[in-house]
Design an enzyme around this catalytic site. Structure first.
Site, PDB file in Angstrom:
ATOM      1  N   ARG A   1     115.445 -42.748 -27.230  1.00 18.99           N
ATOM      2  CA  ARG A   1     114.928 -42.117 -28.528  1.00 18.99           C
ATOM      3  C   ARG A   1     113.492 -43.597 -28.583  1.00 18.99           C
ATOM      4  NH1 ARG A   1     117.316 -44.952 -33.284  1.00 18.99           N
ATOM      5  NH2 ARG A   1     116.088 -44.351 -34.361  1.00 18.99           N
TER       6      ARG A   1
ATOM      7  N   LYS B   1     112.453 -46.557 -28.493  1.00 13.86           N
ATOM      8  CA  LYS B   1     112.303 -47.504 -28.749  1.00 13.86           C
ATOM      9  C   LYS B   1     111.936 -48.886 -28.194  1.00 13.86           C
ATOM     10  CE  LYS B   1     112.460 -44.915 -33.471  1.00 13.86           C
ATOM     11  NZ  LYS B   1     111.258 -45.097 -34.176  1.00 13.86           N
TER      12      LYS B   1
ATOM     13  N   HIS C   1     117.864 -59.266 -27.125  1.00 20.01           N
ATOM     14  CA  HIS C   1     118.712 -58.068 -27.660  1.00 20.01           C
ATOM     15  C   HIS C   1     119.786 -58.002 -26.797  1.00 20.01           C
ATOM     16  CE1 HIS C   1     120.055 -54.321 -29.326  1.00 20.01           C
ATOM     17  NE2 HIS C   1     120.217 -53.698 -28.292  1.00 20.01           N
TER      18      HIS C   1
ATOM     19  N   HIS D   1     121.922 -60.794 -25.796  1.00 17.31           N
ATOM     20  CA  HIS D   1     123.302 -60.785 -26.554  1.00 17.31           C
ATOM     21  C   HIS D   1     124.050 -59.598 -26.003  1.00 17.31           C
ATOM     22  CE1 HIS D   1     125.173 -61.131 -30.161  1.00 17.31           C
ATOM     23  NE2 HIS D   1     125.324 -59.200 -30.555  1.00 17.31           N
TER      24      HIS D   1
ATOM     25  N   TYR E   1     127.407 -50.451 -42.541  1.00 13.32           N
ATOM     26  CA  TYR E   1     125.931 -50.479 -42.750  1.00 13.32           C
ATOM     27  C   TYR E   1     124.799 -49.724 -41.877  1.00 13.32           C
ATOM     28  CZ  TYR E   1     121.166 -51.818 -44.459  1.00 13.32           C
ATOM     29  OH  TYR E   1     119.760 -52.273 -44.321  1.00 13.32           O
TER      30      TYR E   1
ATOM     31  N   LYS F   1     120.819 -55.198 -46.685  1.00 10.22           N
ATOM     32  CA  LYS F   1     120.921 -55.492 -45.065  1.00 10.22           C
ATOM     33  C   LYS F   1     120.970 -57.435 -45.544  1.00 10.22           C
ATOM     34  CE  LYS F   1     116.871 -54.894 -43.306  1.00 10.22           C
ATOM     35  NZ  LYS F   1     115.659 -54.138 -43.229  1.00 10.22           N
TER      36      LYS F   1
ATOM     37  N   THR G   1     122.838 -59.952 -42.188  1.00 15.14           N
ATOM     38  CA  THR G   1     122.514 -61.144 -41.759  1.00 15.14           C
ATOM     39  C   THR G   1     122.642 -62.463 -42.320  1.00 15.14           C
ATOM     40  OG1 THR G   1     120.679 -59.871 -41.365  1.00 15.14           O
ATOM     41  CG2 THR G   1     120.666 -61.755 -40.514  1.00 15.14           C
TER      42      THR G   1
ATOM     43  N   GLN H   1     126.639 -62.841 -40.862  1.00 20.79           N
ATOM     44  CA  GLN H   1     126.929 -62.731 -39.525  1.00 20.79           C
ATOM     45  C   GLN H   1     126.580 -64.163 -39.282  1.00 20.79           C
ATOM     46  OE1 GLN H   1     123.601 -59.592 -38.535  1.00 20.79           O
ATOM     47  NE2 GLN H   1     125.217 -58.722 -37.480  1.00 20.79           N
TER      48      GLN H   1
END
Length: 335
Positions: A136, A138, A146, A149, A186, A203, A207, A210
């Site tokens: 996409r 992005k 990221h 992770h 979500y 949202k 977080t 988490q």
């Protein structure tokens, strides 16, 4: 060269002598090298090859794919949670204070061993979170944090399945799969479209949830440093330090996503009430530059959270750099 060959031979011998014989012949379990190769391929694909291939192509519209993918992840995570829970943690069979690894062939124990392997496998399915970013276009969301992770987790879990498939460390999997049930639910709602915006108010709390997860894992792991328990001390440190690392990474994301967002929101409100960013009145109207950012090329309003989720879901809860937040004439636009 002979020393290098000897080094790898010694590692192989150590793996064979100390690894759990029950998982020795399972897929990808004979050696860490296949898992390492997959992880490195993932990094190269999402950071180099994928963006290069997509450079001159239009972003793919994957809304339906995202819906089905997130729905699958919800079901998969729910199944893993039940398997890990019913194999010990939710039946009273496991002790929260100390649970050594059971290396027997008891049916319930083998069920837990299988659940550990499937949890390991689930970390590969999560690669698609990033692959969808690439398709996409992005790329701004594919930050180093990221990729770390997602890229580190399969290798980390591999060691658990190889040496300690069961016992104390599976608490990590129990908590993590429960969080993923909530998290992918979500993402699923976010992918369904703007009409589901009213269901996405939580949202920020997700977080927080988490981060609470990682605190619970830290406490649960590090308690064995003060308790006499027949569980490998190396894995206590390994799991505990992973939780510490991810806690601080998610805490940094929390500050970037919500505290900075709050400050941007104040600036936006000031502009909408008739003051330009430099304090001058604009006769009660938003400046032209602010108006220009109020809608995307596809007609979605940037001021509406759901519009963003349709275009960018499910990346917002993933780690990313602060440079992705831009302010244009007092109006915030998150890419």
């Amino acid at each position: 060269m002979a020393q290098i060959i000897k080094f790898f031979d010694d590692i192989h011998t150590m793996m064979q002598n100390n690894g759990d014989p029950r998982t020795a012949k399972w897929p990808l379990m004979s050696s860490p090298l296949p898992t390492l190769a997959i992880c490195l391929t993932y990094v190269y694909l999402v950071k180099v090859l994928g963006p290069r291939i997509m450079e001159n192509k239009k972003p793919m519209e994957l809304r339906n794919v995202l819906i089905y993918y997130n729905f699958f992840q919800v079901l998969f995570s729910l199944w893993l949670f039940c398997e890990i829970g019913m194999s010990g943690w939710l039946t009273g069979r496991y002790n929260l204070r100390c649970e050594p690894v059971d290396y027997s062939n008891h049916p319930v124990t083998i069920r837990m061993v299988h659940a550990c392997w499937w949890y390991y496998f689930s970390k590969f399915t999560e690669f698609f979170d990033t692959i969808f970013f690439v398709l996409r276009k992005k790329n701004e969301h594919i930050s180093t944090l990221h990729v770390i992770h997602h890229g580190v987790m399969p290798m980390s879990v591999w060691f658990g399945v190889k040496f300690t498939p069961g016992g104390h460390s599976t608490f990590f999997g129990l908590i993590n799969t429960f969080v993923h049930i909530v998290m992918y639910t979500y993402y699923l709602l976010a992918a369904l479209g703007p009409q589901y915006q009213k269901y996405l108010w939580w949202k920020k709390y997700l977080t927080t949830f988490q981060m609470v997860q990682f605190v619970a894992i830290m406490v649960h792991a590090f308690q064995l440093l003060f308790i006499d328990c027949n569980y490998p001390r190396a894995f206590v440190w390994f799991i505990g330090m992973h939780a510490v690392m991810f806690f601080f990474l998610f805490n940094e994301f929390y500050k970037q996503a919500y505290q900075k967002k709050g400050r941007i929101g104040v600036t936006k409100a000031t502009v909408q009430k008739g003051a330009s960013p430099n304090g001058k009145l604009t006769n009660g109207h938003v400046t032209d530059s602010a108006k220009s950012t109020s809608h995307t090329a596809n007609g979605y309003s940037n001021s509406r959270a759901a519009d963003y989720y349709v275009k960018a879901s499910p990346e917002d809860l993933h780690l990313r750099s602060t440079s992705s937040i831009k302010v244009t004439a007092g109006a915030s636009e998150v890419k």
